[in-house]
Design a protein around this motif. Structure first.
Motif, short mmCIF file in Angstrom:
data_model
loop_
_atom_site.label_atom_id
_atom_site.label_comp_id
_atom_site.label_asym_id
_atom_site.label_seq_id
_atom_site.Cartn_x
_atom_site.Cartn_y
_atom_site.Cartn_z
N LEU A 93 2.72 -4.56 9.02
CA LEU A 93 4.41 -5.30 9.03
C LEU A 93 4.54 -5.66 7.72
CD1 LEU A 93 6.37 -6.82 10.94
CD2 LEU A 93 4.79 -8.74 10.29
N LYS A 94 3.57 -6.23 6.69
CA LYS A 94 4.09 -6.83 5.36
C LYS A 94 4.49 -5.58 4.72
CE LYS A 94 1.48 -10.99 5.47
NZ LYS A 94 2.60 -12.13 5.99
N LYS A 95 3.66 -4.48 4.81
CA LYS A 95 3.99 -3.07 3.99
C LYS A 95 5.40 -2.91 4.29
CE LYS A 95 -0.11 -0.64 3.34
NZ LYS A 95 -0.93 0.44 3.76
N GLN A 96 5.82 -2.77 5.46
CA GLN A 96 7.01 -2.39 5.99
C GLN A 96 8.10 -3.22 5.13
OE1 GLN A 96 8.20 0.43 7.20
NE2 GLN A 96 6.03 0.71 7.22
N LEU A 97 7.89 -4.45 5.33
CA LEU A 97 8.78 -5.48 4.73
C LEU A 97 9.05 -5.42 3.33
CD1 LEU A 97 8.07 -8.78 6.74
CD2 LEU A 97 9.99 -7.31 6.81
N THR A 121 -2.34 -6.09 -4.25
CA THR A 121 -2.24 -4.89 -4.92
C THR A 121 -1.80 -3.80 -3.89
OG1 THR A 121 -4.23 -5.74 -6.17
CG2 THR A 121 -3.80 -3.28 -6.10
N VAL A 122 -2.02 -3.84 -2.59
CA VAL A 122 -1.80 -2.94 -1.53
C VAL A 122 -0.42 -3.22 -1.26
CG1 VAL A 122 -2.11 -2.56 1.14
CG2 VAL A 122 -4.00 -2.78 -0.64
N LEU A 123 0.15 -4.60 -1.17
CA LEU A 123 1.68 -4.66 -0.99
C LEU A 123 2.34 -4.22 -2.09
CD1 LEU A 123 1.65 -8.09 0.66
CD2 LEU A 123 1.72 -6.17 1.60
N GLY A 124 1.92 -4.24 -3.41
CA GLY A 124 2.37 -4.05 -4.73
C GLY A 124 2.74 -2.26 -4.62
N ARG A 129 7.89 -1.39 -7.67
CA ARG A 129 7.72 -2.35 -8.92
C ARG A 129 6.45 -3.32 -8.71
NH1 ARG A 129 12.75 -6.19 -6.68
NH2 ARG A 129 13.68 -4.15 -5.91
N PRO A 130 5.47 -2.63 -8.75
CA PRO A 130 4.07 -3.35 -8.41
C PRO A 130 3.87 -4.38 -9.68
CG PRO A 130 3.44 -0.91 -9.10
CD PRO A 130 5.10 -1.15 -8.84
N ASP A 131 4.36 -4.22 -10.71
CA ASP A 131 4.37 -5.32 -11.76
C ASP A 131 4.94 -6.56 -11.39
OD1 ASP A 131 6.72 -3.48 -12.08
OD2 ASP A 131 7.02 -4.71 -13.98
N ARG A 132 6.05 -6.54 -10.71
CA ARG A 132 6.71 -7.76 -10.21
C ARG A 132 6.41 -8.02 -8.65
NH1 ARG A 132 11.72 -4.95 -11.88
NH2 ARG A 132 9.96 -3.75 -12.83
N VAL A 133 5.49 -7.81 -8.23
CA VAL A 133 4.72 -8.14 -6.83
C VAL A 133 3.43 -9.13 -7.08
CG1 VAL A 133 3.59 -7.49 -4.65
CG2 VAL A 133 5.52 -5.94 -5.84
N ILE A 134 3.64 -10.15 -6.23
CA ILE A 134 2.55 -11.34 -6.74
C ILE A 134 2.38 -12.09 -5.33
CG2 ILE A 134 4.29 -12.95 -7.37
CD1 ILE A 134 2.19 -13.80 -9.80
N GLY A 135 1.09 -12.80 -5.52
CA GLY A 135 0.78 -13.69 -4.12
C GLY A 135 1.48 -14.98 -4.51
N MET A 136 2.38 -15.73 -3.86
CA MET A 136 2.63 -17.17 -3.85
C MET A 136 2.13 -18.04 -2.61
SD MET A 136 6.16 -18.59 -5.07
CE MET A 136 6.32 -20.09 -6.11
N ALA A 155 -1.74 -4.83 -10.49
CA ALA A 155 -0.73 -4.44 -11.44
C ALA A 155 0.38 -5.38 -11.88
CB ALA A 155 0.09 -3.27 -10.69
N THR A 156 -0.05 -6.67 -11.28
CA THR A 156 1.06 -7.93 -11.51
C THR A 156 0.84 -8.18 -13.00
OG1 THR A 156 0.36 -8.81 -9.42
CG2 THR A 156 1.63 -10.19 -11.01
#
Ligand code: NAD
Length: 280
Positions: A93-97, A121-124, A129-136, A155-156
């Motif tokens: 679900l999160k990957k689709q989002l 990393t998987v979501l990125g 833009r995996p460099d702009r994907v992060i966990g908050m 890749a963040t």
């Protein structure tokens, strides 16, 4: 800055609340208008309580609510600086989002996830833009809890990390940097304890009340582990144990059969009215 919050459940509503409280405009998305309304209803209730305690003024609460706008269509372009995904704990679900957010937001926007355990990393990798994907990773309840675990995917970039750390600080939170490993720190340490408490109950060692009393009065925990599991949501607890079990391929993380059975029965804790305790 404009913020898109995806998922208006207990976490998404809390995240929308804290961003709007410091003056950000928030777009709030969920699967239906009714789900968004439920989320806004939770924020309203929390604000009423805060007014009752004299913590904020009626006018401030009104201004905060006015900064939150429902966002019905996830595919509609959203001119935001950051999107924070707080939907159900499910990797597919999160990957689709993230694919949808990658298309709908400006290419320079940061895409963050509030996931409790799923790989950043998987979501990125699902985005361009995996460099702009992060966990908050905010804690529950978001307006009260000080910690934000900031999770760096492989890749963040340093720029993304610094921007999100500063954003967390601007919300009055304490930011802790962690690497992308199953469960990060919080749930790698917390969830096996909760799972063990469920095993102890399952094996008939003690009642739920007794287990919680031991941990509260004996270990000085503010909530017992079973009470806390009900608060987090048993579906979320099970998903996190499954991520730990798969991610480390170690039997010490196997989810307790009782936890699986309760989730299958729809006994999800507070949010469904029944878990280890009843919430009439
Ligand atoms: P919740 O069940 O209260 O809310 C989840 C929301 O996501 C629901 O409103 C649901 O309708 C929505 N949703 C489902 N599919 C969606 C989709 N395709 N698009 C948009 N919205 C969708 O769950 P929660 O406790 O708010 O947890 C949300 C996330 O926060 C999870 O990743 C969870 O692991 C994480 N988290 C939870 C806690 C906690 O204590 N509950 C703490 C930290 C992080």
């Amino acid at each position: 800055m404009r913020v898109l919050v995806v998922g208006a459940g207990q976490m998404g509503a809390g995240i929308a609340h804290v961003f709007a409280a410091v003056g950000h405009d928030v777009l709030l998305h969920d699967v239906s208008e009714a789900a968004i309304r439920r989320g806004v209803g939770v924020i309203e209730k929390n604000l009423e309580r805060a007014i009752g305690r004299g913590k904020i003024e009626q006018t401030q609460a009104g201004a905060l609510l006015a900064r939150i706008t429902p966002h019905i269509d996830i595919t509609a372009p959203a001119d935001v600086g950051i999107a924070i995904e707080a939907a159900t704990e499910d990797e597919a679900l999160k990957k689709q989002l993230f694919i949808a957010l990658d298309r709908a937001t400006p290419s320079e926007a940061i895409l963050a996830s509030n996931t409790s355990s799923i790989s950043i990393t998987v979501l990125g990798a699902a985005t361009t833009r995996p460099d702009r994907v992060i966990g908050m990773h905010f804690m529950n309840p978001v307006p009260v809890m000080k910690l934000v675990e900031i999770v760096r995917g492989l890749a963040t970039s340093d720029t993304t990390f610094a921007a999100v750390r500063d954003l967390a600080l601007s919300l009055g939170k304490t930011a802790v940097e962690v690497r992308d490993f199953p469960g990060f720190i919080s749930n790698r340490v917390l969830m096996p304890m909760i799972n063990e408490a469920i095993y102890a109950h399952f094996e008939g060692v003690a009642s739920a009340e007794a287990i919680d009393t031991v941990m509260k009065l004996g270990m000085n925990h503010p909530m017992g582990p079973l009470e806390l599991a009900d608060f987090i949501g048993l579906d979320t607890c099970l998903s996190i144990m499954e991520v730990l079990y798969d991610g480390f391929a170690d039997s010490k993380y196997r989810p307790c059969p009782l936890l699986k059975r309760m989730v299958a029965a729809g006994h999800l804790g507070r949010k469904s009215g029944r878990g280890f305790y009843a919430y009439p």
